[in-house]
Write an enzyme that holds these catalytic residues in place. Structure first.
Site, PDB file in Angstrom:
ATOM      1  N   HIS A  50       0.845  -1.191   0.000  1.00 49.95           N
ATOM      2  CA  HIS A  50       0.000   0.000   0.000  1.00 49.95           C
ATOM      3  C   HIS A  50       0.884   1.247   0.000  1.00 49.95           C
ATOM      4  O   HIS A  50       2.096   1.161   0.195  1.00 49.95           O
ATOM      5  CB  HIS A  50      -0.930   0.007   1.228  1.00 49.95           C
ATOM      6  CG  HIS A  50      -0.206   0.005   2.531  1.00 49.95           C
ATOM      7  ND1 HIS A  50      -0.053  -1.131   3.294  1.00 49.95           N
ATOM      8  CD2 HIS A  50       0.444   0.977   3.185  1.00 49.95           C
ATOM      9  CE1 HIS A  50       0.639  -0.838   4.370  1.00 49.95           C
ATOM     10  NE2 HIS A  50       0.969   0.437   4.324  1.00 49.95           N
TER      11      HIS A  50
HETATM   12  C1  T46 Z   1       2.850   0.671   6.920  1.00 48.47           C
HETATM   13  C2  T46 Z   1       3.612  -0.580   7.144  1.00 48.47           C
HETATM   14  C3  T46 Z   1       5.078  -0.347   7.276  1.00 48.47           C
HETATM   15  C4  T46 Z   1      -4.469  -0.635  13.362  1.00 48.47           C
HETATM   16  O1  T46 Z   1      -5.598  -0.845  13.849  1.00 48.47           O
HETATM   17  N1  T46 Z   1      -3.717   0.404  13.824  1.00 48.47           N
HETATM   18  C5  T46 Z   1      -2.471   0.672  13.319  1.00 48.47           C
HETATM   19  O2  T46 Z   1      -1.826   1.636  13.776  1.00 48.47           O
HETATM   20  C6  T46 Z   1      -1.969  -0.163  12.272  1.00 48.47           C
HETATM   21  C7  T46 Z   1      -0.599   0.102  11.669  1.00 48.47           C
HETATM   22  C8  T46 Z   1      -2.746  -1.195  11.819  1.00 48.47           C
HETATM   23  N2  T46 Z   1      -3.977  -1.417  12.353  1.00 48.47           N
HETATM   24  C9  T46 Z   1      -4.771  -2.562  11.868  1.00 48.47           C
HETATM   25  C10 T46 Z   1      -5.256  -2.428  10.435  1.00 48.47           C
HETATM   26  C11 T46 Z   1      -5.299  -3.860   9.956  1.00 48.47           C
HETATM   27  O3  T46 Z   1      -6.532  -4.437  10.306  1.00 48.47           O
HETATM   28  O4  T46 Z   1      -3.932  -3.718  11.902  1.00 48.47           O
HETATM   29  C12 T46 Z   1      -4.207  -4.562  10.784  1.00 48.47           C
HETATM   30  C13 T46 Z   1      -2.945  -4.822  10.003  1.00 48.47           C
HETATM   31  O5  T46 Z   1      -2.540  -3.618   9.327  1.00 48.47           O
HETATM   32  P1  T46 Z   1      -1.886  -3.621   7.874  1.00 48.47           P
HETATM   33  O6  T46 Z   1      -2.414  -4.745   7.082  1.00 48.47           O
HETATM   34  O7  T46 Z   1      -2.029  -2.246   7.294  1.00 48.47           O
HETATM   35  O8  T46 Z   1      -0.357  -3.909   8.242  1.00 48.47           O
HETATM   36  P2  T46 Z   1       0.912  -3.876   7.297  1.00 48.47           P
HETATM   37  O9  T46 Z   1       1.996  -4.563   8.025  1.00 48.47           O
HETATM   38  O10 T46 Z   1       0.595  -4.345   5.925  1.00 48.47           O
HETATM   39  O11 T46 Z   1       1.297  -2.305   7.169  1.00 48.47           O
HETATM   40  C14 T46 Z   1       1.737  -1.590   8.312  1.00 48.47           C
HETATM   41  C15 T46 Z   1       1.029  -0.232   8.403  1.00 48.47           C
HETATM   42  O12 T46 Z   1      -0.387  -0.430   8.367  1.00 48.47           O
HETATM   43  C16 T46 Z   1       1.406   0.687   7.275  1.00 48.47           C
HETATM   44  O13 T46 Z   1       0.995   2.007   7.566  1.00 48.47           O
HETATM   45  O14 T46 Z   1       3.344   1.599   6.287  1.00 48.47           O
HETATM   46  O15 T46 Z   1       3.144  -1.365   8.241  1.00 48.47           O
END
Ligand code: T46
Length: 131
Positions: A50
């Site tokens: 993303h």
């Molecule tokens: C990024 C990379 C480096 C939350 O509720 N609060 C938060 O602060 C974050 C980061 C995530 N979430 C929830 C949203 C999703 O349901 O946790 C779940 C996993 O998040 P996501 O799939 O976005 O995780 P990554 O590892 O793909 O990405 C993360 C960050 O979201 C993103 O901003 O830049 O790490």
């Protein structure tokens, strides 16, 4: 790639070991509103895929290693994070993917904004159109 920069942090070391302190607007070029960390990533799993409309972040691999793929729509770059003294500053509108997590990887992220799902662009074609 102008939206990405490596930051080098000073270690305060003594005969007990090492310590790194990071201060808002001194070591980190934005107000830190949120901290999260990614750990226990299963073998072979990749994350990210993303971009953000309006979020700045610093990624620090405080233990282990992982590979970050960055893409500004024109150029792609791979960066290996494997040192707690190194921060990777990623500004807005950079597509990021995280790959090759070591079993012991702990990826600490300092973010400029509170969590906001509407700030995410999770589709690559939409990212290119948005640029
Ligand atoms: C990024 C990379 C480096 C939350 O509720 N609060 C938060 O602060 C974050 C980061 C995530 N979430 C929830 C949203 C999703 O349901 O946790 C779940 C996993 O998040 P996501 O799939 O976005 O995780 P990554 O590892 O793909 O990405 C993360 C960050 O979201 C993103 O901003 O830049 O790490």
């Amino acid at each position: 790639m102008k939206l990405v920069k490596t930051l080098n942090f000073s270690t305060i070391g003594d005969n007990r070991g090492s310590l790194i302190a990071l201060e808002t607007l001194i070591d980190i070029p934005f107000n830190i509103r949120r901290v999260y960390y990614i750990f226990d990533t299963l073998s072979g799993v990749s994350r990210g895929f993303h971009a953000h409309r309006d979020l700045k972040q610093v990624l620090i691999c405080v233990k282990g290693s992982c590979r970050i793929l960055l893409d500004d729509g024109k150029h792609k770059k791979n960066i290996i994070l494997n040192n707690p003294q190194t921060g990777l500053l990623i500004e807005d509108l950079v597509w990021r993917e995280m790959h090759d997590f070591s079993e012991d990887c702990v990826l600490l992220v300092l973010a400029s904004e509170y969590y906001d799902e509407t700030d995410y662009i999770r589709d690559y074609d939409n990212f290119l159109r948005y640029l």
